[in-house]
Every structure is written in structure tokens, then in C-alpha cells.
Design a protein around this motif. Structure first.
Motif, PDB file in Angstrom:
ATOM      1  N   ASP A   1       0.814  -1.206   0.000  1.00 33.26           N
ATOM      2  CA  ASP A   1       0.000   0.000   0.000  1.00 33.26           C
ATOM      3  C   ASP A   1       0.850   1.259   0.000  1.00 33.26           C
ATOM      4  OD1 ASP A   1      -2.317  -1.297  -0.112  1.00 33.26           O
ATOM      5  OD2 ASP A   1      -2.952  -0.939   1.948  1.00 33.26           O
ATOM      6  N   LEU A   2       1.897   1.231   0.806  1.00 35.30           N
ATOM      7  CA  LEU A   2       2.739   2.410   0.925  1.00 35.30           C
ATOM      8  C   LEU A   2       3.551   2.624  -0.356  1.00 35.30           C
ATOM      9  CD1 LEU A   2       3.602   4.710   2.699  1.00 35.30           C
ATOM     10  CD2 LEU A   2       5.332   3.248   3.741  1.00 35.30           C
ATOM     11  N   ASN A   3       4.037   1.522  -0.923  1.00 28.96           N
ATOM     12  CA  ASN A   3       4.784   1.646  -2.177  1.00 28.96           C
ATOM     13  C   ASN A   3       3.924   2.234  -3.265  1.00 28.96           C
ATOM     14  OD1 ASN A   3       7.220   0.741  -1.325  1.00 28.96           O
ATOM     15  ND2 ASN A   3       6.837  -1.403  -1.872  1.00 28.96           N
ATOM     16  N   GLU A   4       2.685   1.793  -3.297  1.00 27.65           N
ATOM     17  CA  GLU A   4       1.811   2.305  -4.336  1.00 27.65           C
ATOM     18  C   GLU A   4       1.549   3.795  -4.132  1.00 27.65           C
ATOM     19  OE1 GLU A   4      -1.906   0.482  -6.555  1.00 27.65           O
ATOM     20  OE2 GLU A   4      -2.489   1.632  -4.806  1.00 27.65           O
ATOM     21  N   LEU A   5       1.348   4.195  -2.887  1.00 25.79           N
ATOM     22  CA  LEU A   5       1.117   5.609  -2.607  1.00 25.79           C
ATOM     23  C   LEU A   5       2.318   6.437  -3.076  1.00 25.79           C
ATOM     24  CD1 LEU A   5      -0.592   7.862  -1.247  1.00 25.79           C
ATOM     25  CD2 LEU A   5       0.771   7.492   0.795  1.00 25.79           C
ATOM     26  N   LYS A   6       3.510   5.935  -2.795  1.00 31.16           N
ATOM     27  CA  LYS A   6       4.720   6.672  -3.221  1.00 31.16           C
ATOM     28  C   LYS A   6       4.748   6.818  -4.739  1.00 31.16           C
ATOM     29  CE  LYS A   6       7.730   5.353   0.619  1.00 31.16           C
ATOM     30  NZ  LYS A   6       8.744   4.374   1.038  1.00 31.16           N
ATOM     31  N   GLU A   7       4.470   5.720  -5.429  1.00 29.28           N
ATOM     32  CA  GLU A   7       4.465   5.775  -6.898  1.00 29.28           C
ATOM     33  C   GLU A   7       3.421   6.758  -7.414  1.00 29.28           C
ATOM     34  OE1 GLU A   7       3.789   1.925  -8.582  1.00 29.28           O
ATOM     35  OE2 GLU A   7       5.412   1.068  -7.379  1.00 29.28           O
TER      36      GLU A   7
END
Ligand code: GTP
Length: 417
Positions: A26-32
Motif C-alpha cells: 500500500d505504501l509503495n503504491e502511494l509513493k508511486e
């Protein structure tokens, strides 16, 4: 996606881990998502909660921590990886003294940047306006909204934003009416295509997988006999005349992301119908993307939610030029079914394999059949001739044509069903 645009907005990201969440993904996607919206990630604040808190979504201690990060990083925007209520957004803005955007706002912003067609732009504007109406309350101008920035693009200009809800409601009405008209035209187009038995192939995939690059390559490549704009209204729909396959309509669609905001799915419903009604989906996957398995899954989820899970699909692994060791090829499973193709849309690698796979999956195997046409079916007869499908012909005393035709099985079935 990694290219950081000049003048990027400095943002603080906030992610709260709930018991059922998949924290890292979830966090990786938010960063992207944030980077692709043009943000420079200045800091990330992570919290853990069992349930959201009503005032700030997070607890007041965590909210103060966010404010401290904003101050020390000189950030101008806070992005939450969650859906906030208008009240929470406002309370947070008052505390942290800068703009606060939730996940829906961020995704809407990205769509606003990426919408290309007239219809797409209207759809995004509608979703943005609907999102904004709930946020247009007294005291809403407590923050400076004059300049643009993430979450402030693509929608109405600031003059409209600062007028009252009535204007926005009027605008929503106008857009809805316009979209209804476009939708009607689109339906007529689809009907005409179905009549002409031209199969539709839609490109789907996680955002940034390379759909548009592939679309452009296929529609502009000189390998194919001709290529013409099918519907002027929507440049993302094109007719290609493949030399081996005959005519095919290729549709480029919006990029998918996890938990697509409801407003947006609704707004893009008409476009997504194109996907549901396709004969084949090319699911484009970024082979260089470390999260490709998760992204692939997310696209499948969206396809299920728009009732497109039954449509046959081909996995297209793109960007193999970035993966040393990957070669353009078509892969089959043990049963001999096509599993996936490896291509580079940018370099034009593997396109021959892709076209072969498309042909096979559209069940383009040729069949020969005798058919009888009445004198009233002159149009159909002309079409068969134009497809060079007629092997022999005789006419009986009643004026009926007896033809021996050779055509791809699907086309034959569609024509004489
Ligand atoms: P959305 O519009 O966000 O859904 O993205 P998309 O899937 O249409 O992706 P697009 O075609 O815009 O490509 C995204 C980025 O990947 C662009 O910077 C392309 O230049 C790059 N790209 C696409 N195909 C390839 C490829 O085969 N190799 C490499 N190296 N880059 C590629």
C-alpha cells in the motif's frame, strides 16, 4: 515514473496501518502515485490504528507529528493514503496549515493530468466536481487556492471554485448531459462495429505499463496496410487493417490502479464498457516493474468489478528492453495455449509474435462453409467480396445466391448467427 519533474511540490505522505492492511504494498503504491502526480516526497509518516479517529482520521498526537514534519520539511501538501471525510480534511488543514489531499483526490489529480480524449476530460472533470461539492463548505477558503498544484488541476478554474455550490451543480448538469450525448454516439458506433463484425481489442493495464506506446506503435506502424481514425470523437479508438487478420478496432483505455475511487469508476463507466464488450483484452504488464505481480492482480480486480473477467485476454509483458535476458517471444503452456508474449513497445520488438497471438486468440483460424443469401442480402454479399472471402458462387431460380465462403470462424459465426 522516477523522473522527478522540476519544481515538484514537497509532500508529506501519511499511511496508517490497519490490522487487515498490506502495509508495504500500500505504501509503495502511494509513493508511486504521488511521484507520478509530480510530488517530491519530503517525508513519510506511518501510524497504526484499529479504527480511524473522527476528528483527524489519526489520533491528535499523530496529527501533531504530521504538522511537525510539514514544518521541518517545508512541505506544502500532505497526502493521506486513505479516504478522508471533508470534515477530517478541513480539521487537518487547519492544524497542519497546508493543503491536505486524500487518496481519491490524488488519483483524481493523476487522471486529470492523463485524460486525453474530450470524453475522458469531461469524465474527470465530473468526478472532480462531485468530489469537490462535498468539500465546498463555509470557511473552505481558509487556505490559499489561487495557485495550481496537485489536486487542483484539470477541474474548474479558481473563479468557479470560489463561487457557490449552485454553479458547480449547474456545471455538473451540463457535463452530465454532454456525456450522455457522447455515450449515445459511442453506443451507436459500437453497434455499427458489431454489425460490421469487426472485432474489438482493448488495451488494459496498470498505469504506466506502456499501453499508449503500444497503441501508437500498432496504429502507426508501416507493417500494416492502412490505419484510419475510427471515431473522431475519441482518438483512443482506431481501426487497423492488419494484413493477415483483416480489420480490428484497437481501443486504448484508462490506466488502472488499486482501489479506483468510486466516482471515477462511475465516471469512466462508458469507457470501461468498451473493455467489457471487447473480443480480446491485451493486458499490458511492465516487465521491469518490481510490483508487477501485485499490479497484475489489481488490474484483474478492476476487470472483475466491471464484469470483464470473462473476456479472453492475452498477457503482454512490455519493456523487455530494460530487462537483460528477456527476448521477444510468444510463450505457450503445456496444453499449447498461448500464455503470454514478451515485447518492447518502445523498440518495436516482438510485434510479429504479438500479432500472431492476437490472430490466434481471436480464433482467426479459417473455415470454409456454404451459405445461401437472399436477394435482399446484397450488402452482406458485397462485404464478403470485399473481404475476398468468396470461393465460388451460383444463383438459383429464386434469385438466391449459393456461396462457398472462407472466413475466420468468429467472423463467420457473427455474420450468420
Ligand atoms: P497510463 O496512461 O498512465 O495508463 O500509462 P500507459 O500504460 O499508457 O503507459 P505509456 O505508454 O504512457 O508509457 C509509460 C512510460 O513507459 C513512458 O515513459 C514510455 O516511454 C515508457 N515505455 C513504454 N513502453 C516501453 C518499452 O517498451 N520500453 C521502455 N524502456 N519504456 C517504455
Amino acid at each position: 515514473m522516477n523522473d522527478r519533474p522540476k519544481g515538484a511540490e514537497r509532500v508529506v505522505l501519511v499511511h496508517v496501518n490497519f490490522p487487515a492492511g498490506k502495509m508495504e504494498e500500500d505504501l509503495n503504491e502511494l509513493k508511486e502515485l504521488a511521484v507520478s502526480a509530480g510530488a517530491e516526497i519530503a517525508s513519510v509518516v506511518i501510524g497504526t490504528r484499529r479504527v480511524p479517529e473522527s476528528k483527524y482520521f489519526v489520533g491528535s498526537g499523530k496529527a501533531e507529528e504530521i504538522r511537525d514534519h510539514v514544518l521541518s520539511c517545508k512541505a506544502s501538501l500532505v497526502i493521506f493514503n486513505h479516504v478522508l471525510t471533508p470534515g477530517q480534511e478541513r480539521n487537518l488543514e487547519q492544524l497542519v496549515k497546508c493543503r491536505v489531499l486524500d487518496r481519491t483526490g490524488l488519483i483524481l489529480d493523476i487522471f486529470a493530468q492523463r485524460a486525453r480524449s474530450f470524453e475522458g476530460k469531461l469524465q474527470v472533470e465530473l468526478a472532480l466536481l462531485k468530489h469537490l461539492t462535498t468539500r465546498l463548505v463555509k470557511g473552505w477558503t481558509h487556505l490559499e487556492r489561487q495557485r495550481g498544484g496537485i489536486g487542483l488541476r484539470g477541474g474548474p478554474g479558481e473563479t468557479q471554485l470560489e463561487t457557490d455550490r449552485r454553479l458547480i451543480r449547474d456545471r455538473i448538469k451540463v457535463i452530465t448531459a454532454r456525456l450522455a450525448k457522447i455515450r449515445k454516439q459511442r453506443e451507436q458506433g459500437r453497434l455499427a462495429r458489431r454489425k460490421a463484425v469487426v472485432p474489438t481489442v482493448s488495451l488494459v493495464g496498470y498505469t504506466n505499463a506502456g499501453k499508449s506506446t503500444l497503441f501508437n506503435l500498432l496504429t502507426h506502424s508501416s507493417v500494416y496496410v492502412a490505419n484510419q481514425l475510427f471515431a473522431t470523437l475519441d482518438p483512443t479508438l482506431r481501426r487497423i487493417d492488419f494484413s493477415e487478420l483483416g480489420p480490428v478496432i484497437l481501443a486504448d483505455t484508462v490506466g488502472f490502479i488499486r482501489h479506483l475511487p468510486h466516482d471515477l469508476v462511475e465516471a469512466f463507466h462508458a469507457t470501461l464498457e468498451e473493455v467489457t464488450e471487447s473480443d480480446l483484452l491485451l493486458h499490458v504488464v511492465d516487465a521491469k516493474d518490481d510490483n508487477r505481480t501485485a499490479h497484475l492482480q489489481q488490474v484483474e480486480e478492476v476487470l472483475t468489478s466491471i464484469h470483464a473477467s470473462e473476456v479472453p485476454r492475452l498477457l503482454v509483458y512490455n519493456k523487455i528492453d530494460l530487462n537483460p535476458g528477456m527476448e521477444p517471444k510468444m510463450e505457450r503452456d503445456e496444453q499449447g495455449q498461448i500464455k503470454r508474449v514478451f515485447i518492447s513497445a518502445e523498440k518495436g520488438w516482438g510485434i510479429k509474435e504479438l500479432v500472431t497471438a492476437i490472430g490466434e486468440l481471436l480464433k482467426k483460424e479459417m473455415v470454409q462453409e456454404s451459405v445461401v443469401l437472399s436477394p435482399l442480402q446484397a450488402k452482406l454479399r458485397a462485404y464478403l467480396y470485399s473481404r475476398e472471402a468468396v470461393l465460388s458462387e451460383s444463383i438459383d431460380e429464386q434469385g438466391h445466391y449459393h456461396l462457398l465462403v472462407r472466413l475466420p470462424r468468429v467472423e463467420l459465426e457473427k455474420l450468420f448467427r
